[in-house]
Design a protein around this motif. Sequence first.
Motif, PDB file in Angstrom:
ATOM      1  N   SER A   1      -6.207 -11.153   1.942  1.00 40.72           N
ATOM      2  CA  SER A   1      -6.252 -10.355   3.170  1.00 40.72           C
ATOM      3  C   SER A   1      -7.108 -10.988   4.248  1.00 40.72           C
ATOM      4  CB  SER A   1      -6.782  -8.961   2.854  1.00 40.72           C
ATOM      5  OG  SER A   1      -5.999  -8.377   1.840  1.00 40.72           O
TER       6      SER A   1
ATOM      7  N   ARG B   1      -5.422  13.154  -5.790  1.00 41.22           N
ATOM      8  CA  ARG B   1      -6.701  12.555  -5.406  1.00 41.22           C
ATOM      9  C   ARG B   1      -7.757  13.636  -5.180  1.00 41.22           C
ATOM     10  NH1 ARG B   1     -10.487  11.052  -3.376  1.00 41.22           N
ATOM     11  NH2 ARG B   1     -10.977   9.392  -1.906  1.00 41.22           N
TER      12      ARG B   1
ATOM     13  N   PHE C   1      -3.263 -10.984  -3.014  1.00 41.66           N
ATOM     14  CA  PHE C   1      -3.583 -10.558  -1.643  1.00 41.66           C
ATOM     15  C   PHE C   1      -4.736 -11.395  -1.094  1.00 41.66           C
ATOM     16  CE2 PHE C   1      -1.601  -6.636  -3.242  1.00 41.66           C
ATOM     17  CZ  PHE C   1      -0.904  -6.162  -2.143  1.00 41.66           C
TER      18      PHE C   1
ATOM     19  N   TYR D   1       0.211  12.254  -3.325  1.00 39.28           N
ATOM     20  CA  TYR D   1      -0.935  11.427  -3.740  1.00 39.28           C
ATOM     21  C   TYR D   1      -2.228  12.177  -3.448  1.00 39.28           C
ATOM     22  CZ  TYR D   1      -4.700   7.994  -3.243  1.00 39.28           C
ATOM     23  OH  TYR D   1      -5.907   7.337  -3.322  1.00 39.28           O
TER      24      TYR D   1
ATOM     25  N   GLY E   1     -16.451  -3.893   3.951  1.00 40.68           N
ATOM     26  CA  GLY E   1     -15.543  -4.444   4.939  1.00 40.68           C
ATOM     27  C   GLY E   1     -16.331  -4.897   6.160  1.00 40.68           C
TER      28      GLY E   1
ATOM     29  N   SER F   1      -4.342   0.487  -8.145  1.00 44.28           N
ATOM     30  CA  SER F   1      -5.675  -0.008  -8.498  1.00 44.28           C
ATOM     31  C   SER F   1      -6.308  -0.551  -7.227  1.00 44.28           C
ATOM     32  CB  SER F   1      -5.560  -1.105  -9.562  1.00 44.28           C
ATOM     33  OG  SER F   1      -6.849  -1.507  -9.976  1.00 44.28           O
ATOM     34  N   ASP F   2      -7.252  -1.464  -7.348  1.00 48.07           N
ATOM     35  CA  ASP F   2      -7.812  -2.092  -6.156  1.00 48.07           C
ATOM     36  C   ASP F   2      -8.224  -3.516  -6.492  1.00 48.07           C
ATOM     37  OD1 ASP F   2      -8.667  -1.081  -3.274  1.00 48.07           O
ATOM     38  OD2 ASP F   2     -10.129  -2.566  -3.926  1.00 48.07           O
TER      39      ASP F   2
ATOM     40  N   MET G   1     -16.575   3.582  -3.502  1.00 44.02           N
ATOM     41  CA  MET G   1     -15.600   3.748  -2.432  1.00 44.02           C
ATOM     42  C   MET G   1     -16.067   4.923  -1.591  1.00 44.02           C
ATOM     43  SD  MET G   1     -13.097   1.875  -1.565  1.00 44.02           S
ATOM     44  CE  MET G   1     -12.177   1.027  -2.835  1.00 44.02           C
TER      45      MET G   1
ATOM     46  N   PHE H   1     -11.842   8.047  -5.429  1.00 48.04           N
ATOM     47  CA  PHE H   1     -10.903   6.954  -5.676  1.00 48.04           C
ATOM     48  C   PHE H   1     -11.165   6.263  -7.017  1.00 48.04           C
ATOM     49  CE2 PHE H   1     -10.070   2.391  -5.245  1.00 48.04           C
ATOM     50  CZ  PHE H   1      -8.711   2.412  -5.010  1.00 48.04           C
TER      51      PHE H   1
ATOM     52  N   TYR I   1     -15.971  -9.845  -0.119  1.00 46.48           N
ATOM     53  CA  TYR I   1     -16.580  -8.526  -0.349  1.00 46.48           C
ATOM     54  C   TYR I   1     -17.862  -8.634  -1.171  1.00 46.48           C
ATOM     55  CZ  TYR I   1     -12.546  -6.191   1.654  1.00 46.48           C
ATOM     56  OH  TYR I   1     -11.588  -5.754   2.515  1.00 46.48           O
TER      57      TYR I   1
ATOM     58  N   ARG J   1       0.816  -1.214   0.000  1.00 44.02           N
ATOM     59  CA  ARG J   1       0.000   0.000   0.000  1.00 44.02           C
ATOM     60  C   ARG J   1       0.855   1.273   0.000  1.00 44.02           C
ATOM     61  NH1 ARG J   1      -5.172  -1.807   1.319  1.00 44.02           N
ATOM     62  NH2 ARG J   1      -5.819   0.045   0.238  1.00 44.02           N
ATOM     63  N   GLN J   2       2.004   1.185  -0.679  1.00 39.69           N
ATOM     64  CA  GLN J   2       2.886   2.353  -0.752  1.00 39.69           C
ATOM     65  C   GLN J   2       2.334   3.436  -1.679  1.00 39.69           C
ATOM     66  OE1 GLN J   2       6.488   0.553  -2.256  1.00 39.69           O
ATOM     67  NE2 GLN J   2       5.898   0.752  -4.398  1.00 39.69           N
ATOM     68  N   ALA J   3       1.536   3.024  -2.667  1.00 38.96           N
ATOM     69  CA  ALA J   3       0.949   4.004  -3.587  1.00 38.96           C
ATOM     70  C   ALA J   3      -0.325   4.516  -2.940  1.00 38.96           C
ATOM     71  CB  ALA J   3       0.658   3.351  -4.931  1.00 38.96           C
TER      72      ALA J   3
ATOM     73  N   HIS K   1       1.770  -5.897   6.681  1.00 37.33           N
ATOM     74  CA  HIS K   1       0.499  -5.581   6.013  1.00 37.33           C
ATOM     75  C   HIS K   1       0.666  -4.174   5.455  1.00 37.33           C
ATOM     76  CE1 HIS K   1      -4.232  -5.750   6.084  1.00 37.33           C
ATOM     77  NE2 HIS K   1      -3.725  -6.046   4.903  1.00 37.33           N
TER      78      HIS K   1
HETATM   79  O1  1CP Z   1      -0.469  -1.161  -2.668  1.00 35.97           O
HETATM   80  C1  1CP Z   1      -0.631  -0.114  -3.311  1.00 35.97           C
HETATM   81  O2  1CP Z   1      -0.087   0.919  -2.974  1.00 35.97           O
HETATM   82  C2  1CP Z   1      -1.467  -0.138  -4.573  1.00 35.97           C
HETATM   83  C3  1CP Z   1      -2.837   0.200  -4.425  1.00 35.97           C
HETATM   84  C4  1CP Z   1      -3.833  -0.713  -3.678  1.00 35.97           C
HETATM   85  C5  1CP Z   1      -3.818  -2.091  -3.365  1.00 35.97           C
HETATM   86  C6  1CP Z   1      -2.703  -3.105  -3.578  1.00 35.97           C
HETATM   87  C7  1CP Z   1      -5.065  -0.198  -3.255  1.00 35.97           C
HETATM   88  C8  1CP Z   1      -5.482   1.212  -3.368  1.00 35.97           C
HETATM   89  N1  1CP Z   1      -5.807  -1.241  -2.753  1.00 35.97           N
HETATM   90  C9  1CP Z   1      -5.074  -2.407  -2.794  1.00 35.97           C
HETATM   91  C10 1CP Z   1      -5.457  -3.763  -2.380  1.00 35.97           C
HETATM   92  C11 1CP Z   1      -6.631  -3.959  -1.505  1.00 35.97           C
HETATM   93  N2  1CP Z   1      -7.837  -3.301  -1.515  1.00 35.97           N
HETATM   94  C12 1CP Z   1      -6.718  -4.981  -0.525  1.00 35.97           C
HETATM   95  C13 1CP Z   1      -5.641  -6.013  -0.271  1.00 35.97           C
HETATM   96  C14 1CP Z   1      -4.510  -5.473   0.537  1.00 35.97           C
HETATM   97  C15 1CP Z   1      -4.814  -5.176   1.982  1.00 35.97           C
HETATM   98  O3  1CP Z   1      -5.244  -6.100   2.700  1.00 35.97           O
HETATM   99  O4  1CP Z   1      -4.569  -4.060   2.402  1.00 35.97           O
HETATM  100  C16 1CP Z   1      -7.978  -4.890   0.093  1.00 35.97           C
HETATM  101  C17 1CP Z   1      -8.518  -5.760   1.198  1.00 35.97           C
HETATM  102  C18 1CP Z   1      -8.684  -3.825  -0.547  1.00 35.97           C
HETATM  103  C19 1CP Z   1     -10.058  -3.370  -0.278  1.00 35.97           C
HETATM  104  C20 1CP Z   1     -10.063  -1.939   0.112  1.00 35.97           C
HETATM  105  N3  1CP Z   1      -9.918  -0.892  -0.759  1.00 35.97           N
HETATM  106  C21 1CP Z   1     -10.135  -1.402   1.404  1.00 35.97           C
HETATM  107  C22 1CP Z   1     -10.207  -2.215   2.693  1.00 35.97           C
HETATM  108  C23 1CP Z   1     -11.561  -2.224   3.276  1.00 35.97           C
HETATM  109  C24 1CP Z   1     -11.692  -3.173   4.438  1.00 35.97           C
HETATM  110  O5  1CP Z   1     -12.411  -4.164   4.314  1.00 35.97           O
HETATM  111  O6  1CP Z   1     -11.060  -2.922   5.491  1.00 35.97           O
HETATM  112  C25 1CP Z   1     -10.086  -0.004   1.311  1.00 35.97           C
HETATM  113  C26 1CP Z   1     -10.193   1.015   2.400  1.00 35.97           C
HETATM  114  C27 1CP Z   1      -9.919   0.294  -0.074  1.00 35.97           C
HETATM  115  C28 1CP Z   1      -9.752   1.655  -0.682  1.00 35.97           C
HETATM  116  C29 1CP Z   1      -8.402   1.948  -1.229  1.00 35.97           C
HETATM  117  N4  1CP Z   1      -7.703   1.141  -2.096  1.00 35.97           N
HETATM  118  C30 1CP Z   1      -6.501   1.727  -2.429  1.00 35.97           C
HETATM  119  C31 1CP Z   1      -6.463   2.996  -1.747  1.00 35.97           C
HETATM  120  C32 1CP Z   1      -5.349   3.991  -1.853  1.00 35.97           C
HETATM  121  C33 1CP Z   1      -7.656   3.125  -1.002  1.00 35.97           C
HETATM  122  C34 1CP Z   1      -8.075   4.310  -0.127  1.00 35.97           C
HETATM  123  C35 1CP Z   1      -9.099   5.114  -0.831  1.00 35.97           C
HETATM  124  C36 1CP Z   1      -8.714   6.515  -1.217  1.00 35.97           C
HETATM  125  O7  1CP Z   1      -7.565   6.879  -1.450  1.00 35.97           O
HETATM  126  O8  1CP Z   1      -9.645   7.267  -1.304  1.00 35.97           O
END
Ligand code: 1CP
Length: 342
Positions: A208, A39, A206, A35, A159, A75-76, A90, A45, A153, A26-28, A319
Amino acid sequence: MLHKNDLILRAATGQPVSRIPVWLMRQAGRILPEYRAIRNRLSGFVELVRTPELAAEVTIQPVDILDVDAAIIFSDILVIPEAMGLPYQMVEKKGPYFPTTIKTMDQVKQLKVADPETDLHYVLDAIRLAKKELAGRVPLIGFAGAPWTVFAYMIEGSGSKTFSKARGMLYKEPELSHNLLEKITLSTIAYLKSQTQAGADLIQIFDSWAGILPKSHYLTFSLPYIQRICQAIENVPVTVFAKGAQFAMPEIGKTSCATIGLDWQMDIQYTRQLLGPEKTLQGNLDPCVLYASNQDIARCTRKMIDAFGTQRYIANLGHGVYPDTKVDAVKCFIETVKNYEL
Ligand code: 1CP
């Protein structure tokens, strides 16, 4: 393509490295003000994910700003349900929301197997753009959710602490569950193959929500589908990150993945013992260590590396990095890994 920095590929494929590669899940997005600036110009998103130029830009930000050894495409995991016919939203500060969830076999039958070139072309375009702009500086990681986590999901609709609807479905309707998991798996295989054709150099899966299943269900409803994905992706190394699945480590070790991600609760030496020397390990600093002083971040990071060893190893957190983490703390973590003497 030849990379100027191919450390992560070398580590994943078991070749010797001159220093340990490092990146952060989740570095991006999340932590960088750069960022948030992009955004905030958009409606949200989903628009960012669907705009390849900007998705590529935020993909590269951590390489420029943090000097990590890999980029991960922005992406997601939820683009897959959408491509299958189940759209998501989102919700600001809350996370994903599905207006419709899967309850019946009829609904499963109506879902389609995603066709990446049409339904997910925006991700593939973002990968092609990111690759072009990276120009071989570091490898690009592509990713998808494990079928079980995506299923969770699609059933739950958002979530959840317990994912009790999703877990309940496995008991109530095992046939529906397998049918849906099958469709997600076929969609994911096509999607990940397209990602590698578009230029992804490595793939991470992933899972998760692996850790909320009882072992028997994990071995029935999650791991076999992950293994099918691992087998289908032949041309690039695959990483499996199954959060909370210490209980299934020996079985995960039997899949054909190159790298296994450890979460922060997993015991490093014990896991290495279970897996033997053939897999590369990735992880697993507690993301909360990054709330500590730089001195403590460095100490904990070195202690972690002492346990992993320096070869067949990719440094990462256990994580995703938490949104309120200071950029300086992340830099301290990265610098400590880079300065660790082999
Ligand atoms: O890793 C990176 O930097 C690339 C971007 C990325 C990745 C790999 C995003 C952007 N999402 C993910 C994967 C992802 N998405 C996972 C697997 C990894 C993990 O466990 O963290 C999961 C479970 C999701 C689902 C998701 N998307 C959630 C979790 C919800 C929950 O159930 O707790 C959330 C909050 C998102 C939104 C999201 N996805 C990514 C970003 C930057 C965001 C935040 C939204 C925003 O910026 O407005």
